[in-house]
Design a protein around this motif. Structure first.
Motif, PDB file in Angstrom:
ATOM      1  N   VAL A 177      -0.255   6.725   2.881  1.00 23.49           N
ATOM      2  CA  VAL A 177      -0.496   6.174   1.891  1.00 23.49           C
ATOM      3  C   VAL A 177      -2.061   7.077   0.765  1.00 23.49           C
ATOM      4  O   VAL A 177      -2.572   7.358   1.955  1.00 23.49           O
ATOM      5  CB  VAL A 177      -1.428   4.464   1.693  1.00 23.49           C
ATOM      6  N   ASP A 178      -1.744   7.205   0.074  1.00 21.75           N
ATOM      7  CA  ASP A 178      -2.918   8.235  -0.922  1.00 21.75           C
ATOM      8  C   ASP A 178      -3.841   6.849  -1.407  1.00 21.75           C
ATOM      9  O   ASP A 178      -3.342   6.672  -2.051  1.00 21.75           O
ATOM     10  CB  ASP A 178      -2.005   8.996  -1.522  1.00 21.75           C
ATOM     11  N   PHE A 179      -4.926   7.112  -0.880  1.00 21.54           N
ATOM     12  CA  PHE A 179      -5.670   5.530  -1.086  1.00 21.54           C
ATOM     13  C   PHE A 179      -6.248   5.693  -2.795  1.00 21.54           C
ATOM     14  O   PHE A 179      -6.590   5.603  -3.418  1.00 21.54           O
ATOM     15  CB  PHE A 179      -6.471   5.278  -0.230  1.00 21.54           C
ATOM     16  N   ASP A 180      -6.483   7.599  -2.757  1.00 24.39           N
ATOM     17  CA  ASP A 180      -6.393   8.009  -4.245  1.00 24.39           C
ATOM     18  C   ASP A 180      -6.111   7.277  -5.307  1.00 24.39           C
ATOM     19  O   ASP A 180      -6.160   6.884  -6.632  1.00 24.39           O
ATOM     20  CB  ASP A 180      -6.781   9.221  -4.155  1.00 24.39           C
ATOM     21  N   ARG A 181      -5.155   7.394  -4.808  1.00 22.95           N
ATOM     22  CA  ARG A 181      -3.300   7.380  -5.872  1.00 22.95           C
ATOM     23  C   ARG A 181      -3.492   5.903  -6.813  1.00 22.95           C
ATOM     24  O   ARG A 181      -3.913   5.355  -7.578  1.00 22.95           O
ATOM     25  CB  ARG A 181      -1.872   7.434  -5.557  1.00 22.95           C
ATOM     26  N   ILE A 182      -3.496   5.356  -4.899  1.00 18.34           N
ATOM     27  CA  ILE A 182      -4.322   3.758  -5.825  1.00 18.34           C
ATOM     28  C   ILE A 182      -5.367   3.152  -6.524  1.00 18.34           C
ATOM     29  O   ILE A 182      -4.814   2.568  -7.735  1.00 18.34           O
ATOM     30  CB  ILE A 182      -4.126   2.738  -3.883  1.00 18.34           C
ATOM     31  N   ASN A 183      -5.928   3.994  -6.197  1.00 17.50           N
ATOM     32  CA  ASN A 183      -7.423   3.239  -6.753  1.00 17.50           C
ATOM     33  C   ASN A 183      -7.510   4.363  -8.739  1.00 17.50           C
ATOM     34  O   ASN A 183      -8.781   3.897  -9.054  1.00 17.50           O
ATOM     35  CB  ASN A 183      -8.635   3.643  -6.329  1.00 17.50           C
ATOM     36  N   ALA A 184      -6.613   4.595  -8.819  1.00 27.27           N
ATOM     37  CA  ALA A 184      -6.585   5.747 -10.121  1.00 27.27           C
ATOM     38  C   ALA A 184      -6.003   4.869 -10.668  1.00 27.27           C
ATOM     39  O   ALA A 184      -6.063   5.323 -12.035  1.00 27.27           O
ATOM     40  CB  ALA A 184      -6.042   7.066  -9.480  1.00 27.27           C
ATOM     41  N   GLY A 185      -5.771   3.963 -10.705  1.00 30.19           N
ATOM     42  CA  GLY A 185      -5.201   2.771 -11.759  1.00 30.19           C
ATOM     43  C   GLY A 185      -3.589   2.787 -11.766  1.00 30.19           C
ATOM     44  O   GLY A 185      -3.429   2.345 -13.354  1.00 30.19           O
ATOM     45  N   ARG A 186      -3.347   3.644 -11.658  1.00 32.16           N
ATOM     46  CA  ARG A 186      -1.342   4.171 -11.956  1.00 32.16           C
ATOM     47  C   ARG A 186      -0.514   2.790 -11.564  1.00 32.16           C
ATOM     48  O   ARG A 186       0.433   2.414 -12.729  1.00 32.16           O
ATOM     49  CB  ARG A 186      -0.483   4.974 -11.483  1.00 32.16           C
TER      50      ARG A 186
ATOM     51  N   ALA B 167       0.886  -0.823  -0.095  1.00 35.87           N
ATOM     52  CA  ALA B 167      -0.168   0.041   0.360  1.00 35.87           C
ATOM     53  C   ALA B 167       0.647   1.548   0.155  1.00 35.87           C
ATOM     54  O   ALA B 167       0.799   2.096  -0.674  1.00 35.87           O
ATOM     55  CB  ALA B 167      -1.475   0.366   1.400  1.00 35.87           C
ATOM     56  N   ILE B 168       1.922   0.817   0.773  1.00 30.34           N
ATOM     57  CA  ILE B 168       2.809   2.303   0.690  1.00 30.34           C
ATOM     58  C   ILE B 168       3.619   2.074  -0.400  1.00 30.34           C
ATOM     59  O   ILE B 168       3.697   3.380  -0.883  1.00 30.34           O
ATOM     60  CB  ILE B 168       3.799   2.599   1.770  1.00 30.34           C
ATOM     61  N   ILE B 169       3.919   1.290  -1.217  1.00 31.21           N
ATOM     62  CA  ILE B 169       4.905   1.385  -2.439  1.00 31.21           C
ATOM     63  C   ILE B 169       3.340   1.824  -3.524  1.00 31.21           C
ATOM     64  O   ILE B 169       3.390   2.984  -4.457  1.00 31.21           O
ATOM     65  CB  ILE B 169       5.229   0.137  -2.912  1.00 31.21           C
ATOM     66  N   ALA B 170       2.415   1.484  -3.958  1.00 33.20           N
ATOM     67  CA  ALA B 170       1.421   1.570  -4.656  1.00 33.20           C
ATOM     68  C   ALA B 170       0.548   2.992  -4.006  1.00 33.20           C
ATOM     69  O   ALA B 170      -0.258   4.036  -5.355  1.00 33.20           O
ATOM     70  CB  ALA B 170      -0.057   0.667  -4.252  1.00 33.20           C
ATOM     71  N   GLY B 171       0.673   3.717  -2.902  1.00 35.64           N
ATOM     72  CA  GLY B 171       0.194   4.756  -3.139  1.00 35.64           C
ATOM     73  C   GLY B 171       1.253   5.989  -2.594  1.00 35.64           C
ATOM     74  O   GLY B 171       0.769   6.873  -2.013  1.00 35.64           O
ATOM     75  N   ASN B 172       1.789   6.020  -2.622  1.00 32.87           N
ATOM     76  CA  ASN B 172       2.593   7.147  -3.065  1.00 32.87           C
ATOM     77  C   ASN B 172       3.358   7.447  -5.002  1.00 32.87           C
ATOM     78  O   ASN B 172       3.882   6.610  -5.661  1.00 32.87           O
ATOM     79  CB  ASN B 172       3.749   6.871  -1.864  1.00 32.87           C
ATOM     80  N   ALA B 173       3.934   8.729  -5.118  1.00 29.91           N
ATOM     81  CA  ALA B 173       4.682   8.568  -6.380  1.00 29.91           C
ATOM     82  C   ALA B 173       5.816   8.532  -6.293  1.00 29.91           C
ATOM     83  O   ALA B 173       6.472   7.897  -4.577  1.00 29.91           O
ATOM     84  CB  ALA B 173       4.778  10.386  -6.877  1.00 29.91           C
ATOM     85  N   PRO B 174       6.375   7.727  -7.159  1.00 24.57           N
ATOM     86  CA  PRO B 174       8.106   6.409  -7.061  1.00 24.57           C
ATOM     87  C   PRO B 174       8.879   7.525  -6.348  1.00 24.57           C
ATOM     88  O   PRO B 174       9.884   6.251  -6.077  1.00 24.57           O
ATOM     89  CB  PRO B 174       8.265   6.978  -8.222  1.00 24.57           C
ATOM     90  N   ASP B 175       9.271   8.858  -6.154  1.00 22.43           N
ATOM     91  CA  ASP B 175       9.952   9.701  -5.731  1.00 22.43           C
ATOM     92  C   ASP B 175       9.705   9.857  -4.429  1.00 22.43           C
ATOM     93  O   ASP B 175      10.793   9.965  -3.654  1.00 22.43           O
ATOM     94  CB  ASP B 175      10.559  11.018  -6.699  1.00 22.43           C
ATOM     95  N   LYS B 176       8.874   9.449  -3.519  1.00 20.93           N
ATOM     96  CA  LYS B 176       8.602   9.246  -2.564  1.00 20.93           C
ATOM     97  C   LYS B 176       7.822   7.607  -1.645  1.00 20.93           C
ATOM     98  O   LYS B 176       8.107   7.772  -0.484  1.00 20.93           O
ATOM     99  CB  LYS B 176       7.069   9.951  -2.169  1.00 20.93           C
ATOM    100  N   ARG B 177       8.451   6.878  -2.131  1.00 21.44           N
ATOM    101  CA  ARG B 177       8.141   5.398  -2.413  1.00 21.44           C
ATOM    102  C   ARG B 177       9.652   5.230  -0.364  1.00 21.44           C
ATOM    103  O   ARG B 177       8.451   4.384   0.190  1.00 21.44           O
ATOM    104  CB  ARG B 177       7.841   4.579  -3.255  1.00 21.44           C
ATOM    105  N   VAL B 178       9.958   5.345  -0.948  1.00 21.52           N
ATOM    106  CA  VAL B 178      11.062   4.788  -0.315  1.00 21.52           C
ATOM    107  C   VAL B 178      11.469   5.243   1.009  1.00 21.52           C
ATOM    108  O   VAL B 178      11.480   5.429   1.956  1.00 21.52           O
ATOM    109  CB  VAL B 178      12.942   5.006  -0.655  1.00 21.52           C
ATOM    110  N   ASP B 179      11.092   6.613   0.943  1.00 19.96           N
ATOM    111  CA  ASP B 179      10.870   7.738   1.470  1.00 19.96           C
ATOM    112  C   ASP B 179       9.911   7.345   3.121  1.00 19.96           C
ATOM    113  O   ASP B 179       9.709   7.352   4.502  1.00 19.96           O
ATOM    114  CB  ASP B 179      11.106   9.422   2.096  1.00 19.96           C
ATOM    115  N   ARG B 180       8.686   7.182   2.292  1.00 17.44           N
ATOM    116  CA  ARG B 180       7.870   7.042   3.385  1.00 17.44           C
ATOM    117  C   ARG B 180       7.677   5.614   3.509  1.00 17.44           C
ATOM    118  O   ARG B 180       7.005   4.938   4.709  1.00 17.44           O
ATOM    119  CB  ARG B 180       6.190   6.836   2.306  1.00 17.44           C
ATOM    120  N   LEU B 181       8.089   4.474   2.785  1.00 16.99           N
ATOM    121  CA  LEU B 181       8.685   3.245   3.571  1.00 16.99           C
ATOM    122  C   LEU B 181       9.670   3.457   4.956  1.00 16.99           C
ATOM    123  O   LEU B 181       9.447   2.471   5.753  1.00 16.99           O
ATOM    124  CB  LEU B 181       9.280   2.521   2.759  1.00 16.99           C
TER     125      LEU B 181
END
Length: 386
Positions: free
Chosen positions: A157-166, A61-75
């Motif tokens: 986690v940005d759940f709107d991003r997860i559900n946007a289909g990226r 969820a953290i990976i899918a719910g963030n932009a690529p440049d933010k994922r490692v920081d969020r993890l």
């Protein structure tokens, strides 16, 4: 149905149509997966599909719910938060533990702290304890309250991003009432925090999570890896799959009760990943042979009912399945999946990062398999004894 971008549209590192990240459940061992993802991100390998069970669902969820440049920081933010001492004891990186015996004693002490006080922003002990609550109350059905996890997920986690289909996103859980395994997937569901929490609701520690009127427990009770869900997905695509396991199916014969418990957990939660990949490899080889045979049918048989039925199973897609498996250290013991200390978290993270770097240095990992072979399986970091 949502259309998910293929790797050929987004990434020039490989010739595969999709990159899939498969994240097994394993509690505190999950920072190993975060380390693996960091190495993949640094190599500019970004998944088109991420699927997880239990702690793997949270990482997913953290990976899918963030932009690529933010994922490692969020993890990193998540794992540093939950590995903070519940007693406020600071982590001193410069202090080194001299040997395995000392390390084991320290780990056991930290595990007891987690059992007594929980993990910050993840779960807290019920007060009063579950056994003292009146019969029929929800608080009587688990030892810990996981409402802090919901707040953490909503923050990270940005759940709107997860559900946007990226990126396609899948998490697995078990229906408590029916005993059936269920996947929550962005192709069919609008994902919310409770879907992720359901995948990690391991009894009796955590209570079942309600989703749309049904109650769910941790998916690891039935299958601790989402591999089969991905392999069975249609239509098939040329796939580069990274299977990040937290439990090793192979191990030494135990010689005392503690070792028995450790080995028991390994076998139960490894979910026979190697066997599943071997079976898939054999089945895909047959599907490729069938596809080649179908091309040789005379025209008068091409449109027969039997030919149409066989054509549905014929398939020429290829797949690389890359195993990255955490091999526990001898001092971790039976508490390795709930020992959420900062030192141990950092060890797991570094192990995942180093193993992924070593794996990506193998050039064959990134190359399409031979069309006749169909499926290749890699475990670059396995022990010589395996």
């Amino acid at each position: 149905m949502t259309s998910y971008p293929t790797n050929s549209q987004k990434d020039t590192r490989t010739q595969f149509e999709q990159i899939v990240l498969l994240l097994q459940g394993g509690g505190a061992l999950g920072s190993y997966q975060a380390g693996v993802y960091q190495a993949l991100a640094e190599a500019d390998l970004h998944p088109n599909w991420v699927a997880g069970i239990s702690i793997g669902a949270i990482n997913a969820a953290i990976i899918a719910g963030n932009a690529p440049d933010k994922r490692v920081d969020r993890l990193r933010e998540f794992w540093e938060t939950v590995s903070t001492s519940p007693l406020g004891i600071p982590y001193v990186k410069s202090i080194e533990l001299q040997n395995a015996f000392v390390h084991q004693l320290v780990n056991q002490g930290r595990a007891v702290n987690i059992l007594m006080f929980g993990a910050p922003n993840f779960f807290t002990p019920r007060v009063p304890p579950a056994t003292l609550w009146p019969a029929g109350t929800p608080d009587k059905a688990s030892y810990y309250d996981t409402s802090p996890l919901r707040a953490t997920l909503e923050r990270l986690v940005d759940f709107d991003r997860i559900n946007a289909g990226r990126m396609r996103f899948s998490v697995g859980a078990v229906n408590v009432g029916t005993g059936n395994f269920a996947y929550f997937d962005t192709t069919t569901d609008r994902i919310r925090p409770e879907h992720v929490m359901a995948s990690g609701s391991l009894p009796p520690g955590f209570a079942a999570t309600e989703v749309d009127g049904e109650f769910y427990w941790d998916g690891g009770l039935v299958s601790n890896t989402p591999l089969q869900w991905v392999l069975d997905s249609r239509p098939r695509k040329d796939t580069l799959a990274f299977q990040i396991d937290l439990w090793s199916a192979r191990g030494a014969l135990p010689h005392d009760l503690t070792e028995v418990e450790v080995r028991h957990k390994d076998i139960v939660y490894s979910s026979r990943t190697r066997a599943a990949t071997d079976q898939y490899k054999a089945a895909q080889k047959l599907r490729i042979a069938l596809a080649n045979l179908m091309k040789q049918l005379p025209d008068e048989l091409q449109h027969s009912e039997n030919a149409k039925m066989l054509q549905q199973e014929a398939d020429e897609k290829v797949c690389n399945i890359v195993h990255l498996i955490y091999r526990a250290r001898s001092y971790e013991g039976i508490a390795k999946d709930f020992e959420f200390s900062r030192r141990t978290m950092e060890e797991h993270w570094k192990s995942g990062y180093d193993n992924a770097r070593r794996t990506l240095a193998e050039p064959e990992v990134m190359r399409l398999p031979d069309p006749i072979e169909g499926v290749r399986i890699f475990d670059v970091c396995k022990d010589d004894s395996e």
